[in-house]
Scaffold this active site. Structure first.
Site, PDB file in Angstrom:
ATOM      1  N   MET A  86      51.691 -65.188  37.097  1.00 56.81           N
ATOM      2  CA  MET A  86      51.987 -63.779  36.009  1.00 56.81           C
ATOM      3  C   MET A  86      50.051 -63.350  35.850  1.00 56.81           C
ATOM      4  O   MET A  86      49.100 -62.544  36.196  1.00 56.81           O
ATOM      5  CB  MET A  86      52.450 -63.702  34.989  1.00 56.81           C
ATOM      6  CG  MET A  86      53.883 -63.324  35.518  1.00 56.81           C
ATOM      7  SD  MET A  86      54.607 -63.239  34.300  1.00 56.81           S
ATOM      8  CE  MET A  86      54.467 -61.379  33.833  1.00 56.81           C
ATOM      9  N   HIS A 193      58.683 -61.973  29.361  1.00 59.19           N
ATOM     10  CA  HIS A 193      60.112 -61.916  29.537  1.00 59.19           C
ATOM     11  C   HIS A 193      61.105 -63.036  29.124  1.00 59.19           C
ATOM     12  O   HIS A 193      60.256 -63.882  28.843  1.00 59.19           O
ATOM     13  CB  HIS A 193      59.702 -62.265  31.285  1.00 59.19           C
ATOM     14  CG  HIS A 193      58.723 -63.444  31.171  1.00 59.19           C
ATOM     15  ND1 HIS A 193      59.242 -64.698  31.096  1.00 59.19           N
ATOM     16  CD2 HIS A 193      57.146 -63.589  31.809  1.00 59.19           C
ATOM     17  CE1 HIS A 193      57.990 -65.399  31.495  1.00 59.19           C
ATOM     18  NE2 HIS A 193      57.095 -64.592  32.168  1.00 59.19           N
ATOM     19  N   TYR A 639      96.922 -59.815  74.161  1.00 64.26           N
ATOM     20  CA  TYR A 639      96.918 -58.621  73.964  1.00 64.26           C
ATOM     21  C   TYR A 639      97.306 -57.615  75.080  1.00 64.26           C
ATOM     22  O   TYR A 639      97.653 -58.864  75.973  1.00 64.26           O
ATOM     23  CB  TYR A 639      95.108 -58.495  74.390  1.00 64.26           C
ATOM     24  CG  TYR A 639      94.343 -59.118  73.811  1.00 64.26           C
ATOM     25  CD1 TYR A 639      93.229 -58.562  72.797  1.00 64.26           C
ATOM     26  CD2 TYR A 639      93.824 -60.130  74.195  1.00 64.26           C
ATOM     27  CE1 TYR A 639      92.349 -58.796  72.390  1.00 64.26           C
ATOM     28  CE2 TYR A 639      92.588 -60.616  74.133  1.00 64.26           C
ATOM     29  CZ  TYR A 639      91.622 -59.851  72.828  1.00 64.26           C
ATOM     30  OH  TYR A 639      90.469 -60.434  71.618  1.00 64.26           O
ATOM     31  N   HIS A 720      88.550 -52.916  70.736  1.00 62.71           N
ATOM     32  CA  HIS A 720      88.337 -52.443  71.950  1.00 62.71           C
ATOM     33  C   HIS A 720      88.582 -51.272  72.165  1.00 62.71           C
ATOM     34  O   HIS A 720      89.588 -50.532  73.628  1.00 62.71           O
ATOM     35  CB  HIS A 720      89.168 -53.368  73.313  1.00 62.71           C
ATOM     36  CG  HIS A 720      89.106 -54.240  73.577  1.00 62.71           C
ATOM     37  ND1 HIS A 720      89.685 -55.231  73.655  1.00 62.71           N
ATOM     38  CD2 HIS A 720      87.929 -55.496  72.818  1.00 62.71           C
ATOM     39  CE1 HIS A 720      89.039 -56.790  73.665  1.00 62.71           C
ATOM     40  NE2 HIS A 720      88.296 -56.551  73.453  1.00 62.71           N
ATOM     41  N   ASN A 763      88.885 -57.410  78.379  1.00 61.64           N
ATOM     42  CA  ASN A 763      88.006 -57.117  77.490  1.00 61.64           C
ATOM     43  C   ASN A 763      87.294 -55.849  77.985  1.00 61.64           C
ATOM     44  O   ASN A 763      86.424 -55.933  79.049  1.00 61.64           O
ATOM     45  CB  ASN A 763      86.986 -58.039  76.955  1.00 61.64           C
ATOM     46  CG  ASN A 763      87.735 -59.793  76.715  1.00 61.64           C
ATOM     47  OD1 ASN A 763      88.500 -59.743  77.430  1.00 61.64           O
ATOM     48  ND2 ASN A 763      88.091 -59.924  75.571  1.00 61.64           N
TER      49      ASN A 763
HETATM   50  C1  ABL Z   1      87.357 -59.600  72.089  1.00 64.24           C
HETATM   51  O1  ABL Z   1      87.111 -59.191  73.285  1.00 64.24           O
HETATM   52  C2  ABL Z   1      87.564 -59.390  71.423  1.00 64.24           C
HETATM   53  O2  ABL Z   1      86.941 -58.236  70.564  1.00 64.24           O
HETATM   54  C3  ABL Z   1      87.360 -60.047  69.520  1.00 64.24           C
HETATM   55  O3  ABL Z   1      88.394 -59.770  68.563  1.00 64.24           O
HETATM   56  C4  ABL Z   1      86.810 -61.984  70.299  1.00 64.24           C
HETATM   57  O4  ABL Z   1      86.813 -62.010  69.286  1.00 64.24           O
HETATM   58  C5  ABL Z   1      85.906 -61.443  71.694  1.00 64.24           C
HETATM   59  N1  ABL Z   1      86.962 -61.311  72.642  1.00 64.24           N
HETATM   60  C6  ABL Z   1      86.564 -63.271  71.984  1.00 64.24           C
HETATM   61  O5  ABL Z   1      87.451 -63.719  72.597  1.00 64.24           O
HETATM   62  C7  ABL Z   1      87.539 -62.662  67.151  1.00 64.24           C
HETATM   63  C8  ABL Z   1      86.945 -63.640  67.115  1.00 64.24           C
HETATM   64  O6  ABL Z   1      87.235 -65.120  68.138  1.00 64.24           O
HETATM   65  C9  ABL Z   1      87.611 -63.926  65.872  1.00 64.24           C
HETATM   66  O7  ABL Z   1      86.450 -64.883  65.031  1.00 64.24           O
HETATM   67  C10 ABL Z   1      87.492 -62.874  64.823  1.00 64.24           C
HETATM   68  O8  ABL Z   1      87.460 -63.359  63.906  1.00 64.24           O
HETATM   69  C11 ABL Z   1      87.735 -61.319  65.993  1.00 64.24           C
HETATM   70  O9  ABL Z   1      87.210 -61.680  67.347  1.00 64.24           O
HETATM   71  C12 ABL Z   1      87.487 -60.133  65.180  1.00 64.24           C
HETATM   72  O10 ABL Z   1      88.612 -59.295  66.222  1.00 64.24           O
END
Ligand code: ABL
Length: 786
Positions: A86, A193, A639, A720, A763
């Protein structure tokens, strides 16, 4: 009243508190300390929170900084010292009087109240705020990087370091009576303080190119959505009045995959292009210096660069990269989703672009666009440049199961159309062990052109329009853009590439969308940006969205190494793996977590074909009461992808926060029954094929069908999202026409995942970039533009 003047006792304290960096809801970032639930030594039952940080301009010759002090309301005064003690250092002193901040600059010289020190100029900034429990004082401190004290009659000047230096603070809590003698007077005497600490201030990490934008940041509460917290007024900086309007042929809003690909292709065509991105830099190549893992410091590679840090995106302490104005995951930084995703890269099958899935006939052949994409961004399997697979037990294991079930092992991207009963190693956009993608390719070529301009930390509120004609984009950036408005040349165009949620929000704020959403804007802080009501354009923005429903099954098998479920990767990774990566960017850290992918076509009871994608990885989050082998866990995510028929709806509330209004998962029972059948078939015989395998989620007390029935809908979110501004020939069910132009406008376009009319096969990463290549070619070819 005694004050601590510790100088001799200073060194032992150094390092006790470690400097950290964090960012607020507007993605403005500070370096300093953040502490919660500290105990007042003078009253151990009293606890308090304290954040003290600063942001510095990148120009090291400027003699100012922006400080942020956040404290619980029991802090009756807080002092922030610019040095390690200080004594003889500049101090900013602040307390709350009612709802007003009283502040001064001081310098302690003796064991008395530090006297006021003149010279520095402290200005309270609009981001300062008070709520029920805390106060936040945000201030600009000018002429604050050097100060002079009297040493036995000789003036001694101390200059703040340009990299790092030790700082300290003192605090007096209201558990101690009369901390401030005259709370209304900035020069008031004080009680000493009750708590004191020091830390090494990391000035280099606090330097930010957003510094001047931060000066104008406003906020009204301690936690408010970024949309309002980034609102700027043109009166807050002198620079704003000097910005010169530069019209652009194309203004592209959003630096994700759509925006970056569009910016590159359009600047390549010689047009004058402005790309606006609300966030800051991400990967090392984009200038990102934040988020360098402690073990990777020598590489300068950030969490956005190192593939193996992917799982920590979801587990980090202060994940500022996620958009704060969404209830789902979105990347609000340069590169958008492509710098925070797992980077699985599967260019789409040609039939994904079929009219069956809503694509106009002009879009039916993506082959040329995919070739262009692959020329810029090849796919890599394996991602490690030594061509070896690491941590591959999950692959070996599942291969032996799926091969017995008649699946074929393939190099997935060798034949992108083949997506039935196949499996293979994941393909990635990682190159030489580092995240590649649009930021490393398309953005770099765009940046090399003089007709391209990128503005970071520039948040778009709305388009400025006169009926059907867009004239510009209204932003928070009053430093670079006069009144924050980016303007178009006479035949110019705006392309919104802000993602499924971001683009929808900008359209709503521009008076484009369903009436109920425009009503939300009408009740918001930015209602004034709406055009007159007779210019509203009613379109199904946000409707017909889709996302993959995903179901996780968790298993153990003695052959699997779950890599500690990726829990230690940031702070204390396995030494050999970290060392290998630092030395050569190879090994486990050269890849994100997925290790195995498979696809299967499913025939639904409604006669429609739907596809299922599976992704398996070491680690996972089992939900079971039973004991299990905690080091041998792996997850398969199932998925439902191309062919999904369910639709949901997204929108905003009056804080402009984006969220699903109607969830898109399993709205059509045929989606659910198809996925359930797909999973059932995929795991049939698995225990026989893989001796030692245990399914732990669901465990043996729950049937698969009961498990799927009870599956929390929100955790089916795969991030997605597509379809919020879907393409089509008819404005009753689509938002953009076959040229990506928003219906009933002359020059407004959308180019992001929102235009994709149905869930892609895989994806979305590669499909979004494919659509961007196709879409930008159509926009450029469309006559009437600049
Ligand atoms: C993707 O396309 C998905 O959107 C994600 O959610 C995914 O990852 C990745 N690809 C990989 O496969 C996951 C993680 O592996 C998890 O640990 C996490 O909790 C999750 O996303 C969250 O949505």
């Amino acid at each position: 009243m005694k004050f601590s003047l510790t100088l001799a006792g200073l060194l032992p304290f150094i390092g006790q508190a470690l400097a950290v960096t964090w960012c607020d809801s507007a993605n403005f970032c500070y370096s300093g300390i953040r502490k919660t639930a500290l105990t007042d030594p003078q009253n151990p039952s009293a606890t308090f929170d304290l954040t003290i940080g600063a942001a510095y301009p990148t120009d090291t010759t400027r003699t100012e900084f922006i400080g942020e002090i956040v404290a619980t309301k029991n802090a009756n005064w807080v002092g922030y010292d610019m040095g390690g003690s200080m004594a003889n250092n500049l101090m900013i002193l602040v307390w709350l009087n009612g709802n007003n901040f009283v502040y001064s600059t001081r310098m302690a010289t003796d064991y008395v109240t530090p006297p006021v020190y003149s010279g520095p100029v402290v200005t309270q900034l609009a981001a300062s705020t008070v709520n029920a429990t805390h106060w936040k004082f945000v201030f600009r401190c000018q002429n604050c990087t050097s100060w002079t004290y009297n040493s036995g009659g000789t003036p001694v000047t101390t200059t703040m370091g340009t990299t790092s230096q030790v700082q300290s603070y003192g605090i007096c809590l209201n558990s101690t009576a009369s901390c401030v003698t005259s709370p209304t007077s900035a020069s008031s005497a004080l009680q000493q303080h009750s708590y004191f600490d020091i830390w090494g201030q990391d000035i280099a990490s606090g330097r930010t190119s957003a510094y001047d934008l931060m000066l104008g940041s406003t906020s009204t509460t301690l936690s408010i959505p970024a949309s309002t917290s980034t609102t700027r007024t043109s009166s807050t900086t002198s620079a704003s009045s000097t910005a010169i309007p530069t019209p652009y042929d194309y203004i592209i809003v959003g630096g994700g995959p759509g925006g970056i690909i569009a910016a590159d292709r359009i600047s390549q065509a010689g047009k004058k292009v402005l790309l606006l991105e609300r966030g800051g830099p991400s990967t090392k190549e984009t200038g990102g210096t934040r988020e360098v893992a402690p073990w990777a410091k020598s590489t300068g590679l950030t969490r956005f660069d190192i593939p193996g840090l992917f799982e920590n995106m979801f587990g980090a302490d202060d994940p500022w990269w996620w958009c704060k104005d969404l209830t789902v995951f979105g990347g609000c930084l340069l590169g958008g989703g492509t710098v925070i995703n797992g980077m699985l890269y599967f260019p789409p099958p040609t039939y994904e672009f079929s009219s069956v899935y809503g694509w106009p006939s002009e879009w039916s052949n993506p082959t040329a666009a995919i070739a262009q994409l692959l020329a810029r961004l090849p796919s890599y399997t394996p991602p490690s440049s030594d061509n070896k697979y690491y941590l591959d037990q999950v692959y070996t294991l599942l291969k032996s199961h799926f091969s017995k079930k008649g699946y074929s092992e393939v190099v997935i991207n060798d034949n992108r159309d083949w997506k039935d009963s196949i499996y293979g190693h994941p393909a990635y956009n990682f190159h030489n062990g580092i995240r590649s993608g649009v930021t490393h390719t398309y953005l770099q070529t765009a940046k090399a052109r003089s007709n391209f301009k990128l503005m970071l930390y520039t948040y778009a509120h709305s388009v400025v329009r006169n009926g059907a004609t867009i004239t510009g984009v209204r932003t928070n950036n009053t430093i670079d853009l006069p009144n924050g408005i980016a303007t178009l040349t006479p035949k110019g165009r705006v392309i919104l590439s802000s993602g499924v949620y971001g683009t929808a929000r900008i359209l709503f704020t521009s008076g484009i969308g369903p009436t109920d959403m425009i009503q939300q804007v009408n009740q918001s802080a930015v209602a004034s940006y709406l055009p007159p009501w007779n210019q509203y354009i009613n379109l199904p923005v946000g409707q017909y969205v889709s996302d993959n429903p995903s179901i996780n099954l968790v298993f153990t098998h003695p052959a699997v190494d779950d890599f500690e479920n990726w829990q230690n990767i940031w702070d204390s990774p396995r030494t050999a793996d970290a060392a290998q990566y630092v030395a050569s960017q190879t090994g486990v850290f050269a890849s994100s977590s997925p290790r195995f992918n498979f696809w299967k076509a499913l025939w639904g009871a409604d006669g429609k074909t739907r596809w299922m994608q599976g992704t398996a990885r070491p680690g996972g989050w089992p939900s079971t009461e039973q004991s299990f082998n905690t080091t041998a866990v792996f997850t398969i995510t199932f998925y439902l992808s191309l062919g999904i028929t369910s639709r949901g709806r997204i929108g905003i509330n009056s804080d402009l926060k984006g969220f699903p209004l109607v969830q898109p998962w399993f709205q059509d029972p045929n989606d659910k029954s198809a996925l359930l059948k797909g999973i059932t078939d995929a795991i049939a015989d698995m225990k026989t094929n893989l001796p030692g395998l245990v399914m732990i989620t669901p465990d043996n007390t729950t049937t698969l069908s009961a498990f799927v029935d009870a599956y929390d809908k929100a955790s089916m979110n795969s991030n997605h999202w597509v379809g919020s501004t879907r393409i089509g020939a008819n404005s009753s069910v689509a938002v953009v026409d076959t040229n990506c132009k928003v219906f009933n406008t002359n020059n407004l376009f959308v180019l992001d995942a929102g235009i994709i009319p149905s869930q892609p096969m895989s994806n979305t990463h590669a499909s979004v970039m494919t659509a961007a290549e196709m879409g930008v070619a159509r926009i450029l070819a469309l006559t009437g533009g600049a």
